[in-house]
Design a protein around this motif. Structure first.
Motif, short mmCIF file in Angstrom:
data_model
loop_
_atom_site.label_atom_id
_atom_site.label_comp_id
_atom_site.label_asym_id
_atom_site.label_seq_id
_atom_site.Cartn_x
_atom_site.Cartn_y
_atom_site.Cartn_z
N ALA A 282 6.22 -3.26 -2.50
CA ALA A 282 4.83 -3.50 -2.91
C ALA A 282 4.08 -2.20 -3.17
O ALA A 282 3.21 -2.15 -4.06
CB ALA A 282 4.10 -4.33 -1.85
N SER A 283 4.39 -1.16 -2.42
CA SER A 283 3.72 0.13 -2.62
C SER A 283 4.02 0.69 -4.01
O SER A 283 3.13 1.18 -4.71
CB SER A 283 4.15 1.14 -1.55
OG SER A 283 3.72 0.74 -0.27
N TYR A 284 5.29 0.60 -4.39
CA TYR A 284 5.66 1.09 -5.72
C TYR A 284 5.02 0.23 -6.82
O TYR A 284 4.44 0.75 -7.78
CB TYR A 284 7.17 1.09 -5.87
CG TYR A 284 7.64 1.53 -7.23
CD1 TYR A 284 7.55 2.87 -7.61
CD2 TYR A 284 8.15 0.62 -8.15
CE1 TYR A 284 7.97 3.29 -8.87
CE2 TYR A 284 8.57 1.02 -9.40
CZ TYR A 284 8.47 2.36 -9.76
OH TYR A 284 8.87 2.75 -11.01
N PHE B 249 0.60 -10.21 4.32
CA PHE B 249 -0.18 -9.04 4.76
C PHE B 249 0.50 -7.74 4.33
O PHE B 249 -0.18 -6.74 4.09
CB PHE B 249 -0.35 -9.07 6.28
CG PHE B 249 -1.02 -7.85 6.84
CD1 PHE B 249 -2.36 -7.60 6.61
CD2 PHE B 249 -0.30 -6.92 7.59
CE1 PHE B 249 -2.98 -6.46 7.11
CE2 PHE B 249 -0.90 -5.79 8.10
CZ PHE B 249 -2.24 -5.55 7.86
N ALA B 250 1.83 -7.73 4.21
CA ALA B 250 2.53 -6.53 3.74
C ALA B 250 2.04 -6.15 2.35
O ALA B 250 1.81 -4.97 2.06
CB ALA B 250 4.04 -6.77 3.73
N PHE B 251 1.88 -7.14 1.47
CA PHE B 251 1.36 -6.86 0.13
C PHE B 251 -0.09 -6.37 0.20
O PHE B 251 -0.47 -5.41 -0.48
CB PHE B 251 1.44 -8.12 -0.74
CG PHE B 251 2.83 -8.47 -1.17
CD1 PHE B 251 3.37 -7.90 -2.32
CD2 PHE B 251 3.60 -9.36 -0.45
CE1 PHE B 251 4.65 -8.22 -2.73
CE2 PHE B 251 4.88 -9.69 -0.85
CZ PHE B 251 5.42 -9.12 -1.99
N ALA B 252 -0.90 -7.03 1.04
CA ALA B 252 -2.30 -6.64 1.16
C ALA B 252 -2.44 -5.21 1.66
O ALA B 252 -3.24 -4.42 1.12
CB ALA B 252 -3.02 -7.60 2.11
N ASP B 253 -1.66 -4.85 2.65
CA ASP B 253 -1.74 -3.52 3.23
C ASP B 253 -1.31 -2.46 2.22
O ASP B 253 -1.96 -1.41 2.09
CB ASP B 253 -0.86 -3.46 4.48
CG ASP B 253 -1.07 -2.18 5.28
OD1 ASP B 253 -2.23 -1.85 5.57
OD2 ASP B 253 -0.07 -1.51 5.61
N ALA B 254 -0.23 -2.73 1.49
CA ALA B 254 0.25 -1.78 0.48
C ALA B 254 -0.78 -1.62 -0.64
O ALA B 254 -1.05 -0.51 -1.10
CB ALA B 254 1.58 -2.26 -0.10
N PHE B 255 -1.38 -2.71 -1.07
CA PHE B 255 -2.37 -2.65 -2.15
C PHE B 255 -3.62 -1.91 -1.70
O PHE B 255 -4.23 -1.18 -2.49
CB PHE B 255 -2.71 -4.07 -2.63
CG PHE B 255 -1.76 -4.60 -3.66
CD1 PHE B 255 -0.39 -4.61 -3.44
CD2 PHE B 255 -2.23 -5.09 -4.86
CE1 PHE B 255 0.50 -5.09 -4.40
CE2 PHE B 255 -1.36 -5.58 -5.83
CZ PHE B 255 0.01 -5.58 -5.59
N LEU B 256 -4.03 -2.10 -0.44
CA LEU B 256 -5.22 -1.39 0.05
C LEU B 256 -4.98 0.11 0.07
O LEU B 256 -5.86 0.89 -0.31
CB LEU B 256 -5.60 -1.89 1.45
CG LEU B 256 -6.82 -1.20 2.09
CD1 LEU B 256 -8.06 -1.42 1.25
CD2 LEU B 256 -7.03 -1.68 3.51
N GLU B 257 -3.80 0.53 0.52
CA GLU B 257 -3.47 1.96 0.54
C GLU B 257 -3.65 2.59 -0.84
O GLU B 257 -4.29 3.62 -0.99
CB GLU B 257 -2.02 2.14 1.01
CG GLU B 257 -1.85 2.15 2.51
CD GLU B 257 -2.22 3.48 3.12
OE1 GLU B 257 -1.70 4.52 2.69
OE2 GLU B 257 -3.05 3.48 4.04
N ILE B 258 -3.06 1.96 -1.83
CA ILE B 258 -3.14 2.50 -3.19
C ILE B 258 -4.57 2.39 -3.71
O ILE B 258 -5.08 3.32 -4.37
CB ILE B 258 -2.17 1.76 -4.13
CG1 ILE B 258 -0.74 1.87 -3.59
CG2 ILE B 258 -2.27 2.34 -5.55
CD1 ILE B 258 -0.27 3.29 -3.34
N GLY B 259 -5.23 1.29 -3.42
CA GLY B 259 -6.60 1.10 -3.89
C GLY B 259 -7.54 2.19 -3.41
O GLY B 259 -8.38 2.68 -4.17
#
Length: 371
Positions: free
Chosen positions: A253-255, A295-305
């Motif tokens: 998700a981070s990538y 939540f894994a997707f949410a957390d990764a998206f927040l980091e990049i956001g």
């Protein structure tokens, strides 16, 4: 981009991998160590989780500010030394306040390393910042995944070995990281002059500070999510196994989130992030494993956001501004962790996740009104 920048970004990615590996080797089993060996309450866990973020992000302001002026390499080496020192508190600690001291040292280490790493990463071209941070966060997640796999093997096969002897293993990646930092090229402070004052409120883009403060209230520490899943599985190694899947998803998700950010644009990307937080917290209430995966997707998206947005907008004093954002996020996480621990202990384990859903709704309203 010149070769010096390429090599620096590569070194930061290697450093990120090693630090994440050591962190997850240690902190994946930390909730079990605190509850099963030391018998601490959920409020104490909330203080440790939130306190880690608060101290780390307070240090990020100072280290970000001074790293704009002095040697980035020396700051990174200091961070690695502090993290190694923290491991010895975990190894020899007998009470929860010993663990608190180790947690503080490790949080100071994190606060020293992260803003410098983000500043170097943000030297990339503006149009590809999402991709640059996405790759870095994916590498961080891969390092974390390896650390979790080590923790999984420990909980599944070697749980008769005391937790504190196991913590010795987490020192090895940190020693390698210290060697890697020695190859980092130095950066000279920028000489370009700007019209606005060297420090002004506008340089921090206040509405984004408010937004990320609220969103961080829906992200109150992995221990709560892990222990909620543990309530469902009633097995340490099964819970760690689910955490392995969680980390694999975060790496992917981070990538992907970096690419989504560059294609969707800031506002639509933040809407998507808020939606993922809202859904994941609702599911954590009754379907913990499914909620944890989303939540894994949410957390990764927040980091990049957060970091791609800040990296794109900030023109100077990047280390200082990155550090300030990290502090705001950490302060919010501390408040959220303490409140979540209180709600867990006094009401029920579902109450913190209701709070997370409410924070997501408030963040949505904030974007609709001011962005």
């Amino acid at each position: 981009m010149d070769k010096r920048k390429i090599s620096a970004i590569a070194i930061i990615n290697i450093l990120t991998f090693l630090v994440s590996l050591s962190y997850e080797m240690t902190f994946t089993v930390m909730p079990f160590f605190l509850v099963n060996s030391l018998g601490v309450s959920m409020v104490v866990i909330g203080i440790l989780e939130g306190g880690y973020d608060l101290v780390s992000n307070l240090v990020k302001i100072l280290s970000g500010y001074w790293s704009d002026i002095f040697s980035k390499r020396k700051f990174l080496l200091t961070g690695i030394f502090l993290s190694i020192a923290a491991r010895f508190y975990f190894i020899f600690g007998k009470k929860w306040d010993d663990i608190l001291m180790g947690t503080i040292l490790d949080s100071v280490s994190d606060g020293t390393i992260v803003p410098i790493s983000d500043t170097i990463l943000s030297s990339e071209k503006k149009k590809s910042l999402g991709k640059t941070f996405g790759i870095n966060r994916a590498i961080e997640s891969i390092g974390g995944l390896l650390g979790i796999l080590v923790a999984f093997l420990y909980t599944a096969l070697f749980l008769d070995v005391p937790y504190q002897k196991y913590f010795y293993l987490s020192i090895i990646p940190l020693l390698i990281a210290g060697i890697v930092i020695l190859f980092l090229p130095e950066y000279r402070p920028p000489t370009k002059k700007y019209r606005i004052p060297i420090i002004s409120w506008e340089m921090f883009f206040p509405k984004y500070l408010y937004l990320f403060f609220i969103l961080s209230f829906a992200n109150f520490g992995y221990s709560f999510y892990i222990l909620k899943v543990y309530d469902q599985t009633l097995s340490e190694y099964k819970t760690v196994g689910i955490y392995v899947i969680f980390t694999i998803i975060i790496a992917i998700a981070s990538y992907l989130s970096g690419k989504f950010y560059d294609r969707l644009g800031e506002k639509r990307f933040l809407y998507l992030t808020i939606f993922l937080f809202f859904i994941s917290h609702l599911l954590m209430i009754s379907l913990s494993i499914m909620g944890f995966i989303i939540f894994a997707f949410a957390d990764a998206f927040l980091e990049i956001g957060i970091w791609a947005t800040v990296g794109k907008k900030v023109k100077f004093r990047k280390g200082f501004v990155f550090g300030t954002y990290h502090f705001i996020v950490g302060f919010s996480s501390l408040l959220a962790g303490v409140v979540a621990g209180y709600l867990w202990d006094t009401i029920n384990p579902e109450a913190p996740f209701i709070m997370g859903s409410i924070a997501s709704v408030i963040a949505f309203i904030l974007i609709r009104r001011f962005f």
